[in-house]
Design a protein around this motif. Structure first.
Motif, short mmCIF file in Angstrom:
data_model
loop_
_atom_site.label_atom_id
_atom_site.label_comp_id
_atom_site.label_asym_id
_atom_site.label_seq_id
_atom_site.Cartn_x
_atom_site.Cartn_y
_atom_site.Cartn_z
N PHE A 7 -21.69 -42.52 8.73
CA PHE A 7 -20.57 -42.80 7.82
C PHE A 7 -20.01 -41.49 7.27
O PHE A 7 -18.79 -41.29 7.21
CB PHE A 7 -21.03 -43.70 6.67
N ALA A 8 -20.90 -40.58 6.88
CA ALA A 8 -20.46 -39.28 6.36
C ALA A 8 -19.68 -38.50 7.40
O ALA A 8 -18.69 -37.84 7.09
CB ALA A 8 -21.68 -38.47 5.91
N SER A 9 -20.12 -38.59 8.66
CA SER A 9 -19.46 -37.88 9.74
C SER A 9 -18.12 -38.51 10.12
O SER A 9 -17.13 -37.81 10.33
CB SER A 9 -20.38 -37.85 10.96
N ASN A 10 -18.09 -39.85 10.16
CA ASN A 10 -16.87 -40.57 10.59
C ASN A 10 -15.85 -40.74 9.48
O ASN A 10 -14.65 -40.82 9.75
CB ASN A 10 -17.25 -41.96 11.13
N GLU A 11 -16.33 -40.81 8.23
CA GLU A 11 -15.42 -41.03 7.09
C GLU A 11 -15.71 -39.98 6.01
O GLU A 11 -16.13 -40.31 4.89
CB GLU A 11 -15.63 -42.44 6.50
N PRO A 12 -15.48 -38.70 6.31
CA PRO A 12 -15.88 -37.64 5.37
C PRO A 12 -15.24 -37.75 3.99
O PRO A 12 -15.91 -37.50 2.98
CB PRO A 12 -15.47 -36.35 6.09
N GLU A 13 -13.96 -38.12 3.92
CA GLU A 13 -13.32 -38.21 2.61
C GLU A 13 -13.89 -39.35 1.79
O GLU A 13 -14.09 -39.23 0.58
CB GLU A 13 -11.80 -38.36 2.77
N PHE A 14 -14.16 -40.48 2.44
CA PHE A 14 -14.76 -41.61 1.74
C PHE A 14 -16.16 -41.23 1.23
O PHE A 14 -16.54 -41.56 0.10
CB PHE A 14 -14.87 -42.84 2.65
N PHE A 15 -16.92 -40.54 2.07
CA PHE A 15 -18.27 -40.13 1.69
C PHE A 15 -18.23 -39.18 0.49
O PHE A 15 -19.01 -39.33 -0.46
CB PHE A 15 -18.96 -39.45 2.87
N LYS B 246 -17.25 -51.27 -0.17
CA LYS B 246 -17.50 -52.38 0.77
C LYS B 246 -17.64 -51.86 2.19
O LYS B 246 -18.53 -52.28 2.94
CB LYS B 246 -16.36 -53.40 0.70
N LEU B 247 -16.76 -50.94 2.58
CA LEU B 247 -16.81 -50.37 3.92
C LEU B 247 -18.12 -49.61 4.14
O LEU B 247 -18.74 -49.70 5.21
CB LEU B 247 -15.63 -49.41 4.14
N PHE B 248 -18.55 -48.89 3.10
CA PHE B 248 -19.80 -48.16 3.19
C PHE B 248 -20.98 -49.12 3.36
O PHE B 248 -21.86 -48.91 4.19
CB PHE B 248 -20.01 -47.31 1.94
N ASN B 249 -20.99 -50.17 2.56
CA ASN B 249 -22.09 -51.12 2.62
C ASN B 249 -22.18 -51.79 3.99
O ASN B 249 -23.27 -51.98 4.54
CB ASN B 249 -21.91 -52.19 1.53
N GLN B 250 -21.04 -52.14 4.55
CA GLN B 250 -21.00 -52.75 5.89
C GLN B 250 -21.56 -51.79 6.93
O GLN B 250 -22.33 -52.17 7.81
CB GLN B 250 -19.58 -53.16 6.25
N ALA B 251 -21.14 -50.52 6.81
CA ALA B 251 -21.60 -49.50 7.77
C ALA B 251 -23.09 -49.23 7.61
O ALA B 251 -23.82 -49.08 8.59
CB ALA B 251 -20.81 -48.21 7.58
#
Length: 206
Positions: free
Chosen positions: A90-98, A64-69
Motif C-alpha cells: 500500500f505504501a509503495s502503490n499509494e505513497p501519498e495516501f500512506f 477504507k481503501l487502506f483497510n481493504q488493502a
C-alpha cells in the motif's frame, strides 16, 4: 445548449481522491476540484459546508481503501505475514495516501495510532491463532512488528529503496521468527509452535 452535468457527492470525493493521490491532500482546494469536475464551486458547497468537511470525508475514504488493502488475502483470513506485505505494498502503490495516514502529526497514543482503521483486533486474533499468544501479548508483538514494517513501508513510500516482493517476504519472515524466538524465551509461546513454523518456512508454506 447541452444539458448541465449533475454533480453528485460521489463525483466530488472521487475527484478529490484522484487529486490527493497525485499531489497530496494539501493540494485540495475548491477551485482545483471544481475545475477537475468541469463545474463551478457551487455543487461542492451544496453538499459540504467547507473544504475541511470535504477533506475529512476524503480521509475516511482513504482509511477504507487502506483497510481493504491491508486485509486482502486469497484465503478466508489473511496470514499475519500477508498483512505486513499488504501494508508495504500500500505504501509503495499509494505513497501519498500512506503519508497522510502514517506520516502526519496526529499526537495519538501508540496503540491508537496503529489502529487508525479499527482493524487491529482482527490482526491480534490472527497472531494469537498462529502463535498461541494471548490477545494482550499479541498486541505487544504486533507493536514491535509494526515498528519494523512501518520503517520498510516509509522507505517504499518515499522511493528511497525499491523492494521486490521476494525481499519483502524474506525481511518479514526473518523479523517475525526473531520476535517469535523472543516470545518462546519469555515463555509466552510453546517451543513446538516455533518448530512447526520453521518447518513450514523450509517447505515454503508460510
Amino acid at each position: 445548449m447541452p444539458a448541465r452535468k449533475k454533480i453528485e457527492k460521489e463525483n466530488i470525493i472521487d475527484t478529490c481522491l484522484k487529486i490527493t493521490r497525485r499531489e497530496g491532500i494539501d493540494a485540495l482546494n475548491a477551485r482545483k476540484v471544481a475545475k477537475a469536475l468541469g463545474c463551478s464551486t457551487q455543487p461542492l458547497f451544496y453538499y459540504y459546508e467547507n473544504m475541511d468537511e470535504i477533506k475529512n470525508e476524503v480521509l475516511q475514504e482513504i482509511s477504507k481503501l487502506f483497510n481493504q488493502a491491508l486485509l486482502k488475502s486469497n484465503y478466508d483470513r489473511p496470514a499475519y505475514k500477508d498483512i505486513g506485505v499488504n501494508y508495504i505494498r500500500f505504501a509503495s502503490n499509494e505513497p501519498e495516501f500512506f503519508k497522510i495516514m502514517f506520516q502526519s502529526k496526529m499526537n495519538k497514543e501508540m496503540f491508537d495510532f496503529i489502529d487508525l482503521t479499527g482493524s487491529s483486533l482482527q490482526i491480534f486474533e490472527t497472531i494469537s491463532k498462529q502463535t498461541g499468544l494471548s490477545l494482550e501479548n499479541a498486541k505487544q508483538f504486533h507493536l514491535r512488528m509494526w515498528l519494523y514494517v512501518n520503517g520498510i513501508a516509509s522507505l517504499a513510500a518515499h522511493q528511497t529503496i525499491e523492494f521486490s516482493d521476494d525481499e519483502i517476504d524474506y525481511l518479514l519472515k526473518e523479523q517475525y521468527m526473531s520476535l517469535l524466538i523472543y516470545e518462546v524465551k519469555k515463555g509466552n509461546v510453546k517451543e513446538e509452535i516455533l518448530v512447526q513454523l520453521i518447518k513450514k518456512n523450509r517447505e515454503g508454506k508460510e
